[in-house]
Design an enzyme around this catalytic site. Structure first.
Site, short mmCIF file in Angstrom:
data_model
loop_
_atom_site.label_atom_id
_atom_site.label_comp_id
_atom_site.label_asym_id
_atom_site.label_seq_id
_atom_site.Cartn_x
_atom_site.Cartn_y
_atom_site.Cartn_z
N GLY A 28 0.82 -1.22 0.00
CA GLY A 28 0.00 0.00 0.00
C GLY A 28 0.84 1.26 0.00
O GLY A 28 2.07 1.21 -0.04
N ARG B 128 -4.87 3.03 18.77
CA ARG B 128 -4.33 4.30 19.28
C ARG B 128 -4.91 4.75 20.61
O ARG B 128 -4.20 5.29 21.44
CB ARG B 128 -4.60 5.41 18.25
CG ARG B 128 -3.69 5.36 17.04
CD ARG B 128 -4.02 6.52 16.11
NE ARG B 128 -3.37 6.36 14.81
CZ ARG B 128 -3.87 6.84 13.68
NH1 ARG B 128 -5.02 7.50 13.68
NH2 ARG B 128 -3.22 6.68 12.55
N CYS C 24 -2.17 11.58 10.89
CA CYS C 24 -1.21 12.55 10.33
C CYS C 24 -1.48 13.98 10.77
O CYS C 24 -0.60 14.69 11.26
CB CYS C 24 -1.19 12.45 8.80
SG CYS C 24 -2.83 12.40 8.05
N LYS D 137 -10.80 12.07 15.25
CA LYS D 137 -9.45 11.64 15.61
C LYS D 137 -8.60 12.81 16.10
O LYS D 137 -7.90 12.70 17.10
CB LYS D 137 -8.76 11.00 14.38
CG LYS D 137 -9.23 9.61 14.04
CD LYS D 137 -8.41 9.06 12.87
CE LYS D 137 -9.31 8.36 11.87
NZ LYS D 137 -8.68 8.15 10.56
N HIS E 273 -0.16 18.39 4.37
CA HIS E 273 -1.38 18.91 4.99
C HIS E 273 -1.10 20.29 5.59
O HIS E 273 -0.16 20.47 6.36
CB HIS E 273 -1.84 18.00 6.13
CG HIS E 273 -2.34 16.66 5.71
ND1 HIS E 273 -2.46 16.26 4.40
CD2 HIS E 273 -2.78 15.59 6.45
CE1 HIS E 273 -2.95 15.03 4.36
NE2 HIS E 273 -3.14 14.60 5.57
#
Lengths: 349, 349, 349, 349
Positions: free
Chosen positions: D13, D109, D148, D203, D240
């Site tokens: 991936g 997480r 991220c 998140k 980002h």
């Protein structure tokens, strides 16, 4: 061996910035002099140039004070990233003042005694320089690199000369960085294609013939092949794609063509010039390559990537080519030219 | 005159959505039946289709309940926006059940008795339908429109047949909407060019010859011209650009070609079909046109825009063409086909 | 009723072209006069303006001869699409010569007696005009529309005033057409985000308070809410997205806010002004809307689309807004202003 | 010191490819084992992975034979680039079989005994590992890196904890590579903004509080600050952007904040970890920076670039942050985590 001092004309523009980036840490050349327009002169380069490359501005260049482009000032070896609007006058004046001007501008390219150089293809055209000096009565000289799209086409066609090149039809899909800065307005190209680039088709059609031509009797006899170019601008940052159809009198097989691409080497490879790629033409096997985003930076942007070689039902065969327009197609091309000039003894005296 | 009931196969896909949009308020056709895969069947169209067009989903269609594609169900006249993976089987079964299937899929295009129709170019090919019925023993029939890029090329070349078309080299710069949804991954095309579209070059090369061919003795004799296609995908939403070089035996002047483009009309214009543009080929005088973003919606996306006619140094002349790939190149093409079928008496029973 | 003659200042620029497009066939106004810089004066508009809109240049406007912007020339009612660099001087001179200047420029927006008008929000601010004439000793007047991003924010916040607006944090993602032509260089924005637009955050923060303010004693008392703006440029052609967090003293429920959005109407809707959308705020239910490409053209680009209303863990609630920056955010806004001025009797004499 | 053998789960991936790229020539780790789905198992990695990075596929990895993800096979230290759909089960099984799983997936997480690690921010949270082993009865362990966007926000906020962080409002403009491959359809994002990313806002709001939280009594007490996130997808390939407004109880001056950013260092810098940037937060002085295209690759994509620090009229101050989402935000983050684990003695046995 000590490094040779070099300068850059038009140092703040897009091609000028690529010169600065590529000359940082160059093993043979040391960038000591940057010139730009009056507006920038007197400022440190870091303040004069609105640096637009992703690589960080090299420290040494950042601190150089930009000067006005006065002939006679600066080192003997000068790279020119000047815009064509001023390159004709300024470059001529520098050559007349004893500089060796290695230019990316179009102004002198088609002059009979000016080499239009792609080192892998026509290194022997450097022999024009003495005639140029004689003709122009210049203590210096001008050596040019071709238009970006033309370089990639000429490199792909060069190994096919042995098959008797007759004609080529090429459509280019050109990146926006090729138009400099500010260059193409975002409103013109966002999600769009512009099927026209002023003067580009003419350059590709004429320059290719000169590059592939033979040096005879103090001049270049253009190659006889017919070239027809369609040029377009596409919303890609770096990397020109070319879709090429070719006819050769010897009717080579696809395998013959593949072998010719793979075997292609030139003076830069023989001499191991610092900017020379190991292999100038890299053929990619994947069905959908080369692509600008994935392949344009290969071997530091100095190779031409090829792919999709297949029969053409109108001419003989067709393929895809890709080159980095501001590296192999501009600043990197000029630097490779200067490297060749050094090994050919043109920088010595 | 009362409107004719029509249905759409593959109604939730990109081409299906264009059918729904273009059929809303159509003067001759009334959309009464929508079919899609099992997953969508039983839902209102507004819930089954993730509507992705900028025009608002038409109210009437929004409320239709999506059905499964069962042959014999639905109206006699069926538009197919099916994917090629299933179109072969489904369209054949519908024709066998008495439906007139007006298809955008590639599966039946090259069958000898299936019209590959561009109404302005080869309206007479509809005469194949009776032979098709005979050959297939179908109470219904299938009529197809060509691949999108092929339609634009065929329309541009059609008026040049009088000059003795010999060969054409075309490079396409195709929009992402041509690949359906989800289609092209954004990581593959953002700021990029992909110089390959699977099967596309072959379609352009073979379909063009059938479209331009002559009906002789119950079949189409393909036109003799040689076509060579280079196809690329570019980051444009709607609108395929084509860069075309052409050779004709009669060596027409550029002025001859311009006049032929301007004079080009066909059956749709004679009959004033509802979806027909007044003038199928629109020549734009500006040096940098046509462009997808500015020109693709002209005359409801049903024209082919041309520009930049100029000499070609390898073939005879070259030009740029642009068409709307999901309108004139897909759903709009099929609807125009059905309109022609009506005026030709094929919808009567 | 006969149509009122109108003119456009700055007619060749991007906003000027939108004026020309939107005024074609306007039921109340007839475009009879176009002014632009010296360079364009004397030419037919079709030759003076490099038309960059996808809609075809309207025939009537195409033939108008562009004039120089001489105060006193042209009709009484003048739309101004002038750049801020010259708008201050020119618009003032036109108002001083008796023109009613309906301006999109920023120069006069914050002047105490100049209405900063969003017809659905503060139609009553037109009452400033007589004070303006008195103060400036102008026989004419200037009425302005706000900055594009500000209009969309103010429209979304207006129905929330009843809940005691306290503060709003907004991040804008603005389209390139907002910067005019040539505007943003493609090299700056292709595949990129620029997190800065000069002066934009200040405009949003101050103009919003004036628009939402109350007219008291011949002047506007700015609304007390605090606005904090983050502005960015993104590679989108048309349509500004705004991500908004809001706090209100009355702590309305999400349902209260939804109802307030849905019920919002103003003078343009009451009077049925020609450019007024039926419903100024359109709430989209889909989780991933509004989006520029799909929603910006709704109701001719005159609505603000809203979506994703949800709780905010720092302020009270948050949502997404979208508006068409060159229509509802510029030329369309000014035309709606002029329509309101007519129904309010300001165009009569 | 000899290099430690490592493996990668989900190797084919997008995140898996970044692991392979970043581990090539790593001074501490040697990539010896690649696992992917059944479809890829048994093939050489070069054939199993459709390599989509601009850097050429490293030779060593290219020749590795891809295996199925069988717990107990492969080296003790395993990086996981698995999709969340399968990561929960597979990573748990690997930890239960004695592997140290350094994961980029979201599944574990928020588990109380699983470190959600940003080495510069909360290196001490690694102390959770023994409790995790005890609780889960795992001979191995799982250590995760955050989402991220969360990493970049947490890194920017970490040095501000001393000022008493109270609240932060953040709008993200996220690149398409964050969604994996094929990920975002080009039709959804070309020339568009999608103001929604499923699960992303939640998140950012929860993970940030855990990362900035304090380790007390065998667990992490989440930081008290309130975070409100607006997330959008923009047509950018990598990088980002975050527009951040912050309130702190100590009301630091802008100068205080600048100094805190500049002074910020952590365990990776103290230990000179191979992937650690010299300075985790790089503040850019130019008014229009950071920008993805120009700044995302700084210091090998491992820094967070900051800029435009200025007062916020609703909270206290605001600024721009930029991070490389697939490097510092994914594979690079996990590798830095593993490097920290080594210096903390967690890789010894």
């Amino acid at each position: 061996m000590s490094r040779i001092d070099v300068g850059v004309l038009g140092a703040t523009g897009m091609v000028g910035q690529q010169f600065v980036r590529l000359l940082a840490g160059h093993p043979w050349f040391r960038l000591t002099w940057l010139a730009a327009s009056e507006r920038s002169a007197g400022k440190a380069y870091r303040d004069a140039a609105a640096w637009r490359l992703a690589d960080v501005l090299p420290d040494e260049a950042a601190q150089l004070i930009v000067e006005e482009p006065v002939p006679g000032k600066g080192p003997r070896l000068i790279f020119s990233g000047l815009d064509a609007a001023v390159a004709g006058e300024v470059e001529g004046a520098f050559a007349a003042s004893g500089h060796l001007v290695v230019s990316n501008a179009r102004n002198f390219r088609m002059e009979p005694t000016v080499p239009l150089l792609v080192p892998e293809v026509n290194a022997d055209h450097l022999a024009l320089v003495p005639y140029q000096r004689q003709e122009k009565a210049w203590p210096g000289a001008i050596v040019t690199n071709p238009n970006c799209s033309t370089i990639f086409l000429a490199m792909a066609l060069a190994p096919l000369r042995v098959f008797g090149l007759e004609s080529a039809v090429v459509t280019t899909l050109q990146a926006i960085s090729g138009a400099g800065y500010p260059g193409v307005a975002s409103l013109d190209i966002a999600g769009n294609v512009v099927p026209f680039i002023g003067g580009e088709e003419e350059k590709i059609e004429s320059e290719t013939k000169k590059i592939l031509g033979a040096l005879q009797d103090r001049q270049v006899v253009p190659h006889a092949l017919a070239v027809s170019a369609h040029t377009t601008r596409v919303p890609v940052v770096d990397g020109h794609i070319e879709m090429v159809s070719v006819r050769c009198s010897a009717r080579p097989s696809l395998e013959d063509v593949r072998r010719a691409f793979a075997a292609f080497r030139g003076r830069p490879q023989e001499h191991g010039l610092p900017s020379a790629p190991e292999q100038p033409l890299v053929y990619l096997e994947e069905a959908n390559r080369p692509q600008p985003r994935l392949d344009v930076e290969r071997d530091r942007g100095m190779v031409v990537c090829l792919g999709r070689l297949r029969p053409c039902s109108v001419l003989d065969f067709k393929f895809v080519a890709l080159g980095h327009n501001t590296v192999r197609g501009a600043a990197g091309a000029a630097i490779l030219n200067a490297e060749l000039m050094r090994t050919e003894g043109l920088l010595a005296d």
